[in-house]
Design a protein around this motif. Sequence first.
Motif, PDB file in Angstrom:
ATOM      1  N   ASP A 113       0.713  -1.191   0.085  1.00 27.08           N
ATOM      2  CA  ASP A 113      -0.029   0.175   0.061  1.00 27.08           C
ATOM      3  C   ASP A 113       0.883   1.180  -0.007  1.00 27.08           C
ATOM      4  N   ASN A 114       1.942   1.200   0.529  1.00 28.41           N
ATOM      5  CA  ASN A 114       3.053   2.445   0.532  1.00 28.41           C
ATOM      6  C   ASN A 114       4.059   2.250   0.018  1.00 28.41           C
ATOM      7  N   LYS A 151      11.457   4.879   1.663  1.00 31.52           N
ATOM      8  CA  LYS A 151      12.092   3.797   2.372  1.00 31.52           C
ATOM      9  C   LYS A 151      11.387   2.374   2.215  1.00 31.52           C
ATOM     10  N   ILE A 152      10.249   2.241   1.775  1.00 34.29           N
ATOM     11  CA  ILE A 152       9.498   1.141   1.819  1.00 34.29           C
ATOM     12  C   ILE A 152       9.752   0.626   0.572  1.00 34.29           C
ATOM     13  N   SER A 153       9.830   1.440  -0.526  1.00 37.62           N
ATOM     14  CA  SER A 153      10.133   0.873  -2.116  1.00 37.62           C
ATOM     15  C   SER A 153      11.501   0.326  -1.818  1.00 37.62           C
ATOM     16  N   GLY A 158       8.126   4.990   8.715  1.00 35.87           N
ATOM     17  CA  GLY A 158       7.469   6.260   8.077  1.00 35.87           C
ATOM     18  C   GLY A 158       5.997   5.716   7.967  1.00 35.87           C
ATOM     19  N   ILE A 159       5.375   5.100   8.785  1.00 42.65           N
ATOM     20  CA  ILE A 159       3.921   4.712   8.367  1.00 42.65           C
ATOM     21  C   ILE A 159       3.308   5.118   9.807  1.00 42.65           C
ATOM     22  N   SER A 160       2.067   5.578   9.757  1.00 42.95           N
ATOM     23  CA  SER A 160       1.157   5.930  11.216  1.00 42.95           C
ATOM     24  C   SER A 160       0.410   4.702  11.324  1.00 42.95           C
ATOM     25  N   GLN A 161       0.301   4.133  12.681  1.00 43.70           N
ATOM     26  CA  GLN A 161      -0.251   2.782  12.897  1.00 43.70           C
ATOM     27  C   GLN A 161      -1.883   2.958  12.606  1.00 43.70           C
TER      28      GLN A 161
END
Length: 217
Positions: free
Chosen positions: A45-46, A52-54, A210-213
Amino acid sequence: MIETAKVYQRVNQILKTGTSGYQSEDEFNSDMYSTLLKILTVCSDNYEKNAKISDMMNKSGLVLSEILTSDAQGIINFPTKHFRSFSMRYVSGGNEYPMTKISTNEVGMHLTSPIRGFNATKNKFGWYLSDGVINVLPKSAVSVKFTYCNTPDIPVLVLTANADDYETIDASTTDIELPENLFNLFVYEMVNRAGMEMKEELSMQYSQMGISQENVI
């Protein structure tokens, strides 16, 4: 790669300090697969909006690119282990051209609009997902470079009881196809599923990505 044996040991170590108790082999395997799918979904999804995730997914081998060919109706079947679609590029004469992804309710507009319509002579193609296949516009047989998230193999914990009924981890146990730096996140998600709240720990792990829970289901 995350070692299943280490996850099992760490999860049970944490649960031992609480009131949830130990998990059976079947419960652990079920939770492990559910956790894998959850984390993979969050990362997918991100992927296109979080560098950072990619970067992490690209380096781990979770993201693959394949050259596929559509039939005369512009239809392409998904790769066998496809999990999530990311992007598509039209390939011609050694060159690649970005293709525009559209939703199914936009198809009619792109087919009829002289301004927004796609044009093969100008290397301008679109694509959308419908009925379990990839559809290319204009409908034609073309080669494309399809980038997607691969579905990892299902990890399995295998326990073997010795003569004293003491369980050990069998060599046939298979590991979790996620980057090793997601070990703590995986463990806390497992513990949370087992009934011991890990809200603060999970919030910290997702924050580091870098993701909000709050955005994690």
